[in-house]
Write a protein that holds these residues in place. Structure first.
Motif, PDB file in Angstrom:
ATOM      1  N   TRP A   1      16.757   8.788  -4.850  1.00  0.00           N
ATOM      2  CA  TRP A   1      15.514   9.139  -3.809  1.00  0.00           C
ATOM      3  C   TRP A   1      14.363   8.131  -4.132  1.00  0.00           C
ATOM      4  N   THR A   2      14.248   7.583  -5.366  1.00  0.00           N
ATOM      5  CA  THR A   2      13.504   6.254  -5.711  1.00  0.00           C
ATOM      6  C   THR A   2      13.511   5.293  -4.646  1.00  0.00           C
ATOM      7  N   GLY A   3      15.007   5.471  -5.545  1.00  0.00           N
ATOM      8  CA  GLY A   3      16.088   3.174  -5.415  1.00  0.00           C
ATOM      9  C   GLY A   3      16.212   3.595  -3.720  1.00  0.00           C
ATOM     10  N   SER A   4      16.499   4.918  -3.088  1.00  0.00           N
ATOM     11  CA  SER A   4      16.756   4.395  -1.854  1.00  0.00           C
ATOM     12  C   SER A   4      15.779   4.501  -0.836  1.00  0.00           C
ATOM     13  N   SER A   5      14.071   5.215  -1.076  1.00  0.00           N
ATOM     14  CA  SER A   5      13.135   4.896  -0.149  1.00  0.00           C
ATOM     15  C   SER A   5      11.857   4.125  -0.414  1.00  0.00           C
ATOM     16  N   ILE A   6      11.393   4.054  -1.599  1.00  0.00           N
ATOM     17  CA  ILE A   6      10.509   3.246  -1.990  1.00  0.00           C
ATOM     18  C   ILE A   6      10.877   1.473  -1.617  1.00  0.00           C
ATOM     19  N   HIS A   7       9.634   0.817  -1.829  1.00  0.00           N
ATOM     20  CA  HIS A   7       9.478  -0.215  -0.828  1.00  0.00           C
ATOM     21  C   HIS A   7      10.311  -1.506  -2.253  1.00  0.00           C
ATOM     22  N   GLU A   8       9.318  -1.625  -3.462  1.00  0.00           N
ATOM     23  CA  GLU A   8       9.529  -2.817  -3.993  1.00  0.00           C
ATOM     24  C   GLU A   8      10.201  -2.276  -5.401  1.00  0.00           C
ATOM     25  N   VAL A   9      10.890  -3.430  -5.924  1.00  0.00           N
ATOM     26  CA  VAL A   9      11.278  -2.904  -6.966  1.00  0.00           C
ATOM     27  C   VAL A   9      10.598  -2.474  -8.084  1.00  0.00           C
ATOM     28  N   ALA A  10       9.498  -3.019  -9.184  1.00  0.00           N
ATOM     29  CA  ALA A  10       8.513  -2.904  -9.819  1.00  0.00           C
ATOM     30  C   ALA A  10       8.157  -1.287  -9.308  1.00  0.00           C
ATOM     31  N   GLN A  11       8.276  -0.931  -8.117  1.00  0.00           N
ATOM     32  CA  GLN A  11       7.320   0.621  -8.280  1.00  0.00           C
ATOM     33  C   GLN A  11       8.565   1.671  -8.584  1.00  0.00           C
ATOM     34  N   VAL A  12       9.730   0.915  -7.750  1.00  0.00           N
ATOM     35  CA  VAL A  12      10.806   2.032  -8.289  1.00  0.00           C
ATOM     36  C   VAL A  12      11.139   2.126  -9.436  1.00  0.00           C
ATOM     37  N   VAL A  13      10.317   1.273 -10.354  1.00  0.00           N
ATOM     38  CA  VAL A  13      11.063   1.512 -11.617  1.00  0.00           C
ATOM     39  C   VAL A  13       9.705   2.509 -12.514  1.00  0.00           C
ATOM     40  N   ALA A  14       8.646   2.595 -12.148  1.00  0.00           N
ATOM     41  CA  ALA A  14       7.444   2.752 -12.429  1.00  0.00           C
ATOM     42  C   ALA A  14       7.911   4.453 -11.567  1.00  0.00           C
ATOM     43  N   ALA A  15       7.741   4.212 -11.053  1.00  0.00           N
ATOM     44  CA  ALA A  15       8.293   5.753 -10.428  1.00  0.00           C
ATOM     45  C   ALA A  15       9.753   6.385 -10.935  1.00  0.00           C
ATOM     46  N   ALA A  16      10.619   6.117 -10.970  1.00  0.00           N
ATOM     47  CA  ALA A  16      12.629   6.689 -11.077  1.00  0.00           C
ATOM     48  C   ALA A  16      11.714   6.767 -13.127  1.00  0.00           C
ATOM     49  N   TYR A  17      11.331   5.805 -13.868  1.00  0.00           N
ATOM     50  CA  TYR A  17      10.654   5.735 -15.605  1.00  0.00           C
ATOM     51  C   TYR A  17       9.624   7.270 -15.740  1.00  0.00           C
TER      52      TYR A  17
ATOM     53  N   ILE B   1       0.622  -1.669   0.110  1.00  0.00           N
ATOM     54  CA  ILE B   1       0.457   0.315   0.181  1.00  0.00           C
ATOM     55  C   ILE B   1       0.520   0.458  -0.311  1.00  0.00           C
ATOM     56  N   PHE B   2       1.512   1.408   1.384  1.00  0.00           N
ATOM     57  CA  PHE B   2       2.780   2.082   0.993  1.00  0.00           C
ATOM     58  C   PHE B   2       4.006   2.631  -0.362  1.00  0.00           C
ATOM     59  N   GLY B   3       4.868   1.372  -0.431  1.00  0.00           N
ATOM     60  CA  GLY B   3       5.012   1.796  -1.817  1.00  0.00           C
ATOM     61  C   GLY B   3       3.791   2.348  -3.162  1.00  0.00           C
ATOM     62  N   SER B   4       3.067   1.665  -3.114  1.00  0.00           N
ATOM     63  CA  SER B   4       1.990   2.207  -4.489  1.00  0.00           C
ATOM     64  C   SER B   4       2.209   3.379  -4.110  1.00  0.00           C
ATOM     65  N   LEU B   5       1.728   4.123  -2.979  1.00  0.00           N
ATOM     66  CA  LEU B   5       1.257   5.785  -2.737  1.00  0.00           C
ATOM     67  C   LEU B   5       2.811   6.060  -2.751  1.00  0.00           C
ATOM     68  N   SER B   6       3.341   6.187  -2.678  1.00  0.00           N
ATOM     69  CA  SER B   6       5.055   6.737  -3.403  1.00  0.00           C
ATOM     70  C   SER B   6       5.490   6.673  -4.466  1.00  0.00           C
ATOM     71  N   MET B   7       4.976   5.540  -5.469  1.00  0.00           N
ATOM     72  CA  MET B   7       4.935   5.427  -6.463  1.00  0.00           C
ATOM     73  C   MET B   7       3.966   6.171  -7.342  1.00  0.00           C
ATOM     74  N   MET B   8       2.801   6.772  -6.870  1.00  0.00           N
ATOM     75  CA  MET B   8       2.225   7.544  -7.727  1.00  0.00           C
ATOM     76  C   MET B   8       2.370   9.661  -6.918  1.00  0.00           C
ATOM     77  N   LEU B   9       3.475   9.574  -6.001  1.00  0.00           N
ATOM     78  CA  LEU B   9       3.256  10.424  -5.569  1.00  0.00           C
ATOM     79  C   LEU B   9       4.581  11.295  -5.551  1.00  0.00           C
ATOM     80  N   MET B  10       6.290  10.638  -5.421  1.00  0.00           N
ATOM     81  CA  MET B  10       6.843  10.958  -5.584  1.00  0.00           C
ATOM     82  C   MET B  10       7.243  11.451  -6.723  1.00  0.00           C
ATOM     83  N   PRO B  11       6.880  11.332  -8.405  1.00  0.00           N
ATOM     84  CA  PRO B  11       7.326  11.443  -9.345  1.00  0.00           C
ATOM     85  C   PRO B  11       6.266  12.938  -9.752  1.00  0.00           C
ATOM     86  N   LEU B  12       5.478  13.561  -8.778  1.00  0.00           N
ATOM     87  CA  LEU B  12       5.394  14.635  -9.053  1.00  0.00           C
ATOM     88  C   LEU B  12       5.880  15.550  -7.592  1.00  0.00           C
TER      89      LEU B  12
END
Length: 350
Positions: A203-219, A177-188
């Motif tokens: 920032w995304t790599g050091s803080s978001i929980h799942e690898v897939a969530q990091v990939v989605a947010a960082a890209y 749940i919270f990793g998904s929130l990061s995935m949506m909010l961090m790019p903003l």
């Protein structure tokens, strides 16, 4: 002589019968967990579900099956096999996705930032867990999932903490749940703060929980940010081995101090973590052909998804609900802490 040969033949035949009997007992549960894992991968083809890890979908499907239909008794042995042997095999193979060269690419400052964030988040979460009177095992699972690598860290840590299956499911739910929130909010947030690709990726790599969530947010912030965020996250995943070893050593020491018989029931060093380290070493040599990367990654994900499906097949939603909201508050606090702590370090050092 003939009698000895006859006895050897009988013993050999007995062992063979025992092996096939045991294999037959394991097969139904293993097949059920594997089918649920296949269904989890299939669900990712549904629009909108592609960014969700198959590990998370697997445990959810397993929980739905167990609580609506019920896990058959004849599947219990195979489910237990999946939770132990299949899980550990998956974690060992996870090491093939990591190399020492990736750590070097992050740089000394980046690695120091990742380690500091991980240790601070784990320490803060376990401390707050005691303050909120959350069960120590569940606190450690939430701490590991939040600070290291989501669901994979939760199930690896549980080989040492040996918490209830409901605790594992609760911790996985929190990091999802919270990793998904990061995935949506961090790019903003990255756009609002005008962060460069290097800083945002770190920032995304050091803080978001799942690898897939990091990939989605960082890209979401470009190719350069995506690549660096992925490398930073994989560097963080590499910390899984020393953390599990440390927790195993701490748990064994505590049990010995308390004079518990359980202290002698299992080795303080989980063998599969050494296998994980060995696979990292193998991947770092460059001897693995590039053609093997995709199939080994897929196999790793499938084995871990099978293990989490088995976890779901043993998770009672009623027991999960009985945990209350305090563990959820702990998960939310860990999420806020790691997001702000890592952001502060990135803005200060990068």
């Amino acid at each position: 002589m003939e009698l000895a040969e006859t006895n050897m033949a009988v013993d050999s035949g007995g062992r063979g019968v025992h092996f096939w009997t045991r294999a037959g007992g394991v097969l139904p549960g293993l097949a059920l967990a594997a089918l649920i894992a296949v269904a989890a991968f299939g669900l990712r083809l549904v629009p909108g579900l592609g960014a969700i890890s198959p590990l998370i979908l697997a445990i959810l499907l397993g929980m739905v099956f167990h609580n609506l239909i019920g896990t058959p008794k004849r599947a219990k042995a195979g489910v237990s096999f999946s939770l132990k042997r299949v899980l550990r095999a998956g974690i060992v193979l996870l090491g093939l996705q990591l190399t020492v060269q990736q750590v070097v690419a992050v740089g000394g400052t980046g690695v120091a930032l990742i380690v500091a964030t991980l240790l601070a988040t784990f320490t803060f979460t376990t401390w707050l867990g005691r303050l909120l009177r959350v069960d120590p095992g569940l606190s450690q699972l939430i701490a590991a999932g939040s600070s290291i690598c989501g669901a994979s860290a939760v199930i690896a840590t549980n080989t040492v903490t040996r918490a209830h299956d409901e605790d594992v499911a609760y911790a996985v739910a929190c990091v999802t749940i919270f990793g998904s929130l990061s995935m949506m909010l961090m790019p903003l947030a990255g756009g609002f703060l005008a962060m460069g690709p290097h800083a945002f990726g770190l920032w995304t790599g050091s803080s978001i929980h799942e690898v897939a969530q990091v990939v989605a947010a960082a890209y979401a912030r470009g190719q350069e940010a995506g690549e660096f965020g992925t490398i930073a996250k994989l560097t963080r995943v590499m910390m899984l081995a020393p953390m599990v070893l440390m927790l195993g050593w701490t748990a064994a020491r505590r049990l010995r101090r308390e004079g518990s018989a359980a202290a002698h029931a299992a080795p303080p060093v989980p063998w599969f973590v050494l296998g994980f380290v060995a696979m990292v070493g193998l991947a770092s040599t460059g001897w693995m052909p590039l053609e093997t990367h995709a199939p080994t990654t897929a196999l790793t994900q499938f084995l871990l998804a099978t293990a989490l499906a088995a976890m779901g097949l043993e998770t009672d939603v009623r027991k999960l609900a009985a945990k209350g909201l305090r563990p959820a508050l702990l998960g939310a606090s860990a999420w806020v802490f790691i997001s702000l702590f890592s952001l502060g370090l990135v803005l200060l050092l990068v």
